[in-house]
Design an enzyme around this catalytic site. Sequence first.
Site, short mmCIF file in Angstrom:
data_model
loop_
_atom_site.label_atom_id
_atom_site.label_comp_id
_atom_site.label_asym_id
_atom_site.label_seq_id
_atom_site.Cartn_x
_atom_site.Cartn_y
_atom_site.Cartn_z
N GLU A 24 0.18 39.88 -18.97
CA GLU A 24 -0.67 38.81 -19.65
C GLU A 24 -1.62 37.99 -18.86
O GLU A 24 -1.52 36.83 -18.37
CB GLU A 24 0.12 37.62 -20.51
CG GLU A 24 -0.92 36.94 -21.45
CD GLU A 24 -0.01 35.57 -21.89
OE1 GLU A 24 1.06 35.75 -22.39
OE2 GLU A 24 -0.82 34.47 -22.22
N HIS A 26 -5.72 37.52 -18.39
CA HIS A 26 -7.02 37.55 -19.06
C HIS A 26 -8.32 37.65 -18.51
O HIS A 26 -8.35 37.28 -17.25
CB HIS A 26 -7.14 36.12 -20.03
CG HIS A 26 -5.82 36.11 -20.67
ND1 HIS A 26 -5.55 36.73 -21.78
CD2 HIS A 26 -4.96 34.97 -20.77
CE1 HIS A 26 -4.15 36.54 -22.51
NE2 HIS A 26 -3.92 35.30 -21.64
N HIS A 176 -0.50 37.24 -28.88
CA HIS A 176 -0.85 35.98 -28.19
C HIS A 176 -1.05 34.86 -28.86
O HIS A 176 -1.74 35.22 -30.20
CB HIS A 176 -1.92 36.65 -26.95
CG HIS A 176 -2.36 35.54 -26.17
ND1 HIS A 176 -3.27 34.21 -26.47
CD2 HIS A 176 -1.96 35.31 -24.81
CE1 HIS A 176 -3.48 33.65 -25.43
NE2 HIS A 176 -2.66 34.06 -24.25
N ASP A 296 -0.21 34.93 -16.93
CA ASP A 296 -1.40 33.99 -17.85
C ASP A 296 -2.59 33.72 -17.02
O ASP A 296 -3.21 32.51 -17.37
CB ASP A 296 -0.74 32.76 -18.43
CG ASP A 296 -1.27 32.60 -19.91
OD1 ASP A 296 -2.33 33.39 -20.20
OD2 ASP A 296 -0.88 31.89 -20.67
ZN ZN Z 1 -2.47 33.89 -22.40
#
Ligand code: ZN
Length: 334
Positions: A24, A26, A176, A296
Amino acid sequence: MTITHGPSDAIHSMPGIVNKIALEEHFSAPGLEPSINEVSFFDPEVFPIIEAALPEIAEHRLLAMDRAGISIAVLSQTLPGVQSMGDVALAVDLARRGNDFLHTRIALAPERFRGFACLALQDVDAACNELKRCVLELGFLGVLVNGATDGVYLDEPHFSQFWHTLEQLDVPLYLHPGLVKGQVEAFRGYPELESALWGWTCDTATHILRLVFSEVFDRHPRARLILGHMGETLPFMLWRLDSRAGVTTIGRSLSRPPSETIKKHVTVTTSGVCADAPLRCALEAMGDDAVMFSTDYPYEDIQLAADWIDNADISEDQRIKVCRTNAQRVLGLG
Ligand code: ZN
């Protein structure tokens, strides 16, 4: 041009640091950068740091990955992406352009980066075609969906073609959180609860339960989901879900307990949660094969996440599964 520093081989030999895959992670493509208006819950002093880090892929991000022992990061378009756009033709076009852009970025360091597709699910036909293109032509590993699409959740019948395409391609859907449409009454007067602090967890866990209670997985038995944020509280809730589903007389009666469906079709990542207790809960509730490391980035501290998992109070066998081998199996990385 490819960037050659920080090959994954070097990470194999770093003492005390487990070689990791992170799922995850981004980025933002041109035209799809989040604006401070869309994410107004962010501290205005923190947002510019995230805004600067999102489009950058091949320098600072790679160095941070090297230090953290992350050999492969699977990149995904950050929210809100294209799913909330009212102009559907524009959303379809920007999704395609964003995926092409990600493909060119991955090519800078193909040993280190892979991709999840961004799809404009407002047009299911176009989204299915784009998913096929992303997987079969661009080599992406699946799709990351940022919550409901303009308020519509994936249990709606018109998404059956999308589920069928996921099964056909045998790729996972990373569900998500996304920006929630409209005001949730329970949060009125408490805007700080609406987003990542709490509201997104409620919305995403509910999204999964809509899929479970609509029996999407009975109709699409090979569909696979990945949930971030240590499973959005669901590992903690499995027993109670079964217990209460067994005595609820309103609504649907299920062919099997919710926990059975969730454990069969869902894996979870540690994104944004760096604490041993919820990790051990997820491992025990979902199984050692169902939990995968993620950070993240750039919303969370990549080094904090890596240092935590390298030292978490779990067995070495569990650590290797969480950091790498579960992701290899789920993503088909060999
Ligand atoms: Zn995220």
